[in-house]
Design a protein around this motif. Structure first.
Motif, PDB file in Angstrom:
ATOM      1  N   ASN A   1       4.154  13.787   3.786  1.00 62.95           N
ATOM      2  CA  ASN A   1       4.091  12.324   4.231  1.00 62.95           C
ATOM      3  C   ASN A   1       2.589  12.181   4.746  1.00 62.95           C
ATOM      4  OD1 ASN A   1       6.362  11.619   3.425  1.00 62.95           O
ATOM      5  ND2 ASN A   1       7.298  12.010   5.554  1.00 62.95           N
ATOM      6  N   ILE A   2       1.985  13.202   5.127  1.00 59.51           N
ATOM      7  CA  ILE A   2       0.563  13.238   5.933  1.00 59.51           C
ATOM      8  C   ILE A   2      -0.164  14.095   5.356  1.00 59.51           C
ATOM      9  CG2 ILE A   2      -0.399  13.581   8.298  1.00 59.51           C
ATOM     10  CD1 ILE A   2       2.216  13.100   9.411  1.00 59.51           C
ATOM     11  N   PHE A   3      -1.313  13.439   5.033  1.00 59.93           N
ATOM     12  CA  PHE A   3      -2.444  14.374   4.233  1.00 59.93           C
ATOM     13  C   PHE A   3      -3.517  14.461   5.252  1.00 59.93           C
ATOM     14  CE2 PHE A   3      -6.116  15.027   1.778  1.00 59.93           C
ATOM     15  CZ  PHE A   3      -5.746  15.862   0.642  1.00 59.93           C
ATOM     16  N   ILE A   4      -3.912  15.600   5.677  1.00 56.71           N
ATOM     17  CA  ILE A   4      -4.952  15.723   6.621  1.00 56.71           C
ATOM     18  C   ILE A   4      -6.364  16.293   6.179  1.00 56.71           C
ATOM     19  CG2 ILE A   4      -5.738  17.097   8.747  1.00 56.71           C
ATOM     20  CD1 ILE A   4      -2.734  17.340   9.330  1.00 56.71           C
ATOM     21  N   LEU A   5      -7.242  15.360   6.068  1.00 55.75           N
ATOM     22  CA  LEU A   5      -8.584  15.323   5.677  1.00 55.75           C
ATOM     23  C   LEU A   5      -9.256  16.618   6.331  1.00 55.75           C
ATOM     24  CD1 LEU A   5      -9.925  11.934   5.762  1.00 55.75           C
ATOM     25  CD2 LEU A   5      -9.200  13.099   3.787  1.00 55.75           C
ATOM     26  N   GLY A   6      -9.851  17.486   5.599  1.00 56.53           N
ATOM     27  CA  GLY A   6     -10.397  18.682   6.254  1.00 56.53           C
ATOM     28  C   GLY A   6      -9.763  19.921   6.368  1.00 56.53           C
ATOM     29  N   LYS A   7      -8.324  19.725   5.953  1.00 58.93           N
ATOM     30  CA  LYS A   7      -7.370  20.736   5.887  1.00 58.93           C
ATOM     31  C   LYS A   7      -6.874  20.752   4.701  1.00 58.93           C
ATOM     32  CE  LYS A   7      -2.858  21.956   7.994  1.00 58.93           C
ATOM     33  NZ  LYS A   7      -1.930  21.710   6.475  1.00 58.93           N
ATOM     34  N   ASP A   8      -6.313  19.792   4.162  1.00 57.45           N
ATOM     35  CA  ASP A   8      -5.596  19.607   2.819  1.00 57.45           C
ATOM     36  C   ASP A   8      -6.448  19.624   1.672  1.00 57.45           C
ATOM     37  OD1 ASP A   8      -3.078  20.036   4.001  1.00 57.45           O
ATOM     38  OD2 ASP A   8      -3.006  17.878   4.267  1.00 57.45           O
ATOM     39  N   ASP A   9      -6.190  20.258   0.522  1.00 58.34           N
ATOM     40  CA  ASP A   9      -7.211  20.154  -0.611  1.00 58.34           C
ATOM     41  C   ASP A   9      -7.385  18.760  -1.207  1.00 58.34           C
ATOM     42  OD1 ASP A   9      -8.378  20.356  -3.009  1.00 58.34           O
ATOM     43  OD2 ASP A   9      -7.080  21.856  -3.860  1.00 58.34           O
TER      44      ASP A   9
ATOM     45  N   ILE B   1       5.356   4.841   5.415  1.00 58.58           N
ATOM     46  CA  ILE B   1       4.329   4.697   4.679  1.00 58.58           C
ATOM     47  C   ILE B   1       3.495   5.895   4.702  1.00 58.58           C
ATOM     48  CG2 ILE B   1       2.219   3.453   3.893  1.00 58.58           C
ATOM     49  CD1 ILE B   1       3.490   0.930   5.117  1.00 58.58           C
ATOM     50  N   LYS B   2       3.055   6.579   3.823  1.00 61.16           N
ATOM     51  CA  LYS B   2       2.283   7.763   3.949  1.00 61.16           C
ATOM     52  C   LYS B   2       0.743   7.563   4.729  1.00 61.16           C
ATOM     53  CE  LYS B   2       4.073  10.268  -0.122  1.00 61.16           C
ATOM     54  NZ  LYS B   2       3.728  11.369  -0.834  1.00 61.16           N
ATOM     55  N   LEU B   3       0.507   8.830   5.228  1.00 62.11           N
ATOM     56  CA  LEU B   3      -0.712   8.790   6.105  1.00 62.11           C
ATOM     57  C   LEU B   3      -1.895   9.731   5.686  1.00 62.11           C
ATOM     58  CD1 LEU B   3      -1.650   7.500   8.811  1.00 62.11           C
ATOM     59  CD2 LEU B   3      -0.869   9.592  10.066  1.00 62.11           C
ATOM     60  N   ILE B   4      -2.997   9.202   5.410  1.00 63.02           N
ATOM     61  CA  ILE B   4      -4.238   9.852   5.646  1.00 63.02           C
ATOM     62  C   ILE B   4      -5.152   9.873   6.673  1.00 63.02           C
ATOM     63  CG2 ILE B   4      -6.102  10.307   3.998  1.00 63.02           C
ATOM     64  CD1 ILE B   4      -4.897   8.636   1.839  1.00 63.02           C
ATOM     65  N   THR B   5      -5.529  11.114   7.179  1.00 62.24           N
ATOM     66  CA  THR B   5      -6.183  11.284   8.495  1.00 62.24           C
ATOM     67  C   THR B   5      -6.725  12.345   8.595  1.00 62.24           C
ATOM     68  OG1 THR B   5      -5.612  11.080  10.815  1.00 62.24           O
ATOM     69  CG2 THR B   5      -3.828  12.124   9.532  1.00 62.24           C
ATOM     70  N   ASP B   6      -7.784  12.333   9.585  1.00 61.43           N
ATOM     71  CA  ASP B   6      -8.231  13.447  10.071  1.00 61.43           C
ATOM     72  C   ASP B   6      -7.755  14.458  11.137  1.00 61.43           C
ATOM     73  OD1 ASP B   6      -9.045  11.610  11.598  1.00 61.43           O
ATOM     74  OD2 ASP B   6     -11.392  11.962  11.302  1.00 61.43           O
TER      75      ASP B   6
ATOM     76  N   SER C   1       0.763  -1.288  -0.091  1.00 65.15           N
ATOM     77  CA  SER C   1       0.021  -0.026   0.035  1.00 65.15           C
ATOM     78  C   SER C   1       0.689   1.302  -0.007  1.00 65.15           C
ATOM     79  CB  SER C   1      -1.011  -0.128   1.231  1.00 65.15           C
ATOM     80  OG  SER C   1      -1.739  -0.970   1.303  1.00 65.15           O
ATOM     81  N   LYS C   2       0.250   2.186  -0.717  1.00 66.44           N
ATOM     82  CA  LYS C   2       0.924   3.630  -0.679  1.00 66.44           C
ATOM     83  C   LYS C   2       0.765   4.424   0.710  1.00 66.44           C
ATOM     84  CE  LYS C   2       1.153   4.352  -5.619  1.00 66.44           C
ATOM     85  NZ  LYS C   2       0.836   5.250  -6.799  1.00 66.44           N
ATOM     86  N   ALA C   3      -0.409   4.094   1.152  1.00 64.95           N
ATOM     87  CA  ALA C   3      -0.892   4.963   2.323  1.00 64.95           C
ATOM     88  C   ALA C   3      -1.829   4.383   3.311  1.00 64.95           C
ATOM     89  CB  ALA C   3      -1.429   6.362   1.798  1.00 64.95           C
ATOM     90  N   ILE C   4      -1.886   4.603   4.419  1.00 65.03           N
ATOM     91  CA  ILE C   4      -2.437   4.027   5.566  1.00 65.03           C
ATOM     92  C   ILE C   4      -3.838   5.204   5.883  1.00 65.03           C
ATOM     93  CG2 ILE C   4      -2.714   3.474   7.898  1.00 65.03           C
ATOM     94  CD1 ILE C   4       0.387   2.713   7.789  1.00 65.03           C
ATOM     95  N   LEU C   5      -4.617   4.835   5.928  1.00 64.99           N
ATOM     96  CA  LEU C   5      -6.037   5.452   6.215  1.00 64.99           C
ATOM     97  C   LEU C   5      -6.301   5.434   7.706  1.00 64.99           C
ATOM     98  CD1 LEU C   5      -8.440   7.629   5.890  1.00 64.99           C
ATOM     99  CD2 LEU C   5      -9.860   5.605   5.563  1.00 64.99           C
ATOM    100  N   HIS C   6      -6.172   6.472   8.547  1.00 70.10           N
ATOM    101  CA  HIS C   6      -6.479   6.502  10.059  1.00 70.10           C
ATOM    102  C   HIS C   6      -7.299   7.570  10.229  1.00 70.10           C
ATOM    103  CE1 HIS C   6      -6.041   6.725  14.246  1.00 70.10           C
ATOM    104  NE2 HIS C   6      -5.405   7.827  14.361  1.00 70.10           N
ATOM    105  N   LEU C   7      -8.411   7.260  11.092  1.00 70.02           N
ATOM    106  CA  LEU C   7      -9.485   8.110  11.603  1.00 70.02           C
ATOM    107  C   LEU C   7      -9.296   8.538  13.063  1.00 70.02           C
ATOM    108  CD1 LEU C   7     -12.428   7.102   9.403  1.00 70.02           C
ATOM    109  CD2 LEU C   7     -10.690   8.716   8.911  1.00 70.02           C
ATOM    110  N   SER C   8      -9.700   9.744  13.482  1.00 72.67           N
ATOM    111  CA  SER C   8      -9.658   9.868  14.920  1.00 72.67           C
ATOM    112  C   SER C   8     -10.855   9.631  15.626  1.00 72.67           C
ATOM    113  CB  SER C   8      -9.361  11.502  15.022  1.00 72.67           C
ATOM    114  OG  SER C   8     -10.317  12.126  14.652  1.00 72.67           O
ATOM    115  N   GLN C   9     -12.003   9.564  15.026  1.00 69.71           N
ATOM    116  CA  GLN C   9     -13.452   9.170  15.700  1.00 69.71           C
ATOM    117  C   GLN C   9     -13.054   7.944  16.472  1.00 69.71           C
ATOM    118  OE1 GLN C   9     -16.711   9.163  13.430  1.00 69.71           O
ATOM    119  NE2 GLN C   9     -17.960   8.700  15.167  1.00 69.71           N
ATOM    120  N   GLY C  10     -13.377   7.803  17.990  1.00 68.61           N
ATOM    121  CA  GLY C  10     -13.162   6.609  18.428  1.00 68.61           C
ATOM    122  C   GLY C  10     -11.901   6.003  18.795  1.00 68.61           C
ATOM    123  N   ALA C  11     -10.809   6.774  18.255  1.00 71.97           N
ATOM    124  CA  ALA C  11      -9.447   6.442  18.454  1.00 71.97           C
ATOM    125  C   ALA C  11      -8.814   7.332  19.645  1.00 71.97           C
ATOM    126  CB  ALA C  11      -8.472   6.599  17.041  1.00 71.97           C
ATOM    127  N   GLN C  12      -7.637   6.932  19.996  1.00 73.78           N
ATOM    128  CA  GLN C  12      -6.831   7.727  21.028  1.00 73.78           C
ATOM    129  C   GLN C  12      -6.304   8.870  20.209  1.00 73.78           C
ATOM    130  OE1 GLN C  12      -4.223   4.358  22.256  1.00 73.78           O
ATOM    131  NE2 GLN C  12      -5.248   4.612  24.205  1.00 73.78           N
TER     132      GLN C  12
END
Length: 310
Positions: free
Chosen positions: A261-269, A242-247, A216-227
């Motif tokens: 390396n890190i793409f932030i959903l809601g912040k980045d285009d 490995i790249k990270l896509i996250t909120d 995989s090129k990137a891991i998706l990680h969501l904060s809801q319900g996570a630490q």
């Protein structure tokens, strides 16, 4: 066996393969807190505990009544009655509880606080809210390696639903609309929930997770319900490059943050996500990488506990 770990017993559910397997393979002392860990006995045990019936101690594992300098407990499944029983049976042992999950109604640390017990978390919010000791990071194991292959997936996700099924499916559609290939493995909160929706998948063994990370090129990680802090998915990104896509917008405050390396959903285009995916991962130097392994975490916590007890 490491002499440092000879003095520690790990008490945790034996179903946690990520932690149990490397500890058991290394010969470390690891025990379940309770008897009755197959399906039907566990149902009976949980009913006994939840109904508040007497004689809960019939379920307590007497294999844990042998002298150890430290008893290191995962918070999962631990009830106050068990904690008090364990201390009574091992009055000279130092007891440490580590929260591998976020605090919720069922595992509230206020129910477990004792003056002879040290409680730790890697969640910054929980640390402040419940006055817990903080370990800023997630301990990893050296045996876990990723073999990089030609990517099959652009985005890989593995995790429990935690109320975010609809959001995950909407993200999957957005990724696919951009022409990205996804592997979204959503695990139901309860095993029987999987019958309600065909999108739920069984829990993936961690060795299989590692194989998919390598593809995989990137891991998706969501904060809801996570630490709130440096979670397992974040550590996987850093350790395996490995790249990270996250909120998780708070990651911009860490020294390892790199917009390549890190793409932030809601912040980045979002329209630039494909461009982000097609640039190489840039290696970073970060403080957290100086203490990334399980034994590093243990040494830090044990040193802290010993200093406070002097």
């Amino acid at each position: 066996m490491n002499k440092f770990l000879d003095d520690i017993r790990f008490i945790m559910p034996l179903v946690n393969g990520f932690v149990n397997e490397p500890l058991q393979e290394s010969g470390y002392d690891i025990k379940s807190p309770y008897y009755g860990n197959s399906f039907f006995p566990r149902v009976l045990r949980e009913m006994h505990f939840r109904l508040g019936l007497p004689f809960k101690c019939i379920w307590f594992n007497n294999a844990n009544v042998t002298k150890k300098e430290m008893l290191f407990l995962s918070e999962a499944l631990i009830i106050p009655d068990y904690l008090d029983w364990l201390h009574k049976k091992n009055p000279d042992s130092k007891i440490i509880i580590f929260y591998t999950n976020k605090v919720n109604y069922n595992n509230n640390p206020n129910k477990l606080k004792r003056n002879w017990c040290s409680i730790w978390t890697c969640d910054k919010v929980d640390s402040e809210k419940y006055n817990l000791n903080l370990y800023d990071g997630v301990a990893y194991f050296k045996i876990y390696k990723v073999k990089k292959e030609e990517p099959i997936y652009d985005v890989f996700y593995i995790g429990k639903d935690k109320g975010r099924l609809d959001y995950l499916l909407s993200l999957e559609k957005k990724f696919n609309d951009l022409g990205l290939k996804t592997y979204i493995n959503i695990v139901a909160e309860r095993r029987w929930f999987s019958k309600r929706n065909k999108r739920y998948r069984p829990i993936m063994p961690y060795k299989e997770v590692l194989e998919n990370l390598g593809k995989s090129k990137a891991i998706l990680h969501l904060s809801q319900g996570a630490q709130y802090g440096i979670t397992m998915r974040i550590m996987e990104s850093l350790i395996h490059n490995i790249k990270l896509i996250t909120d998780c917008s708070y990651l911009v405050n860490y020294d390892f943050y790199n917009e390549n390396n890190i793409f932030i959903l809601g912040k980045d285009d979002f329209n630039r996500l494909s461009e982000f995916m097609n640039t190489p991962y840039e290696k970073v130097n970060a403080k957290v990488l100086e203490h990334i392994y399980f034994e590093d975490m243990l040494k830090y916590i044990v040193k802290n506990v010993n200093e406070k007890s002097l």
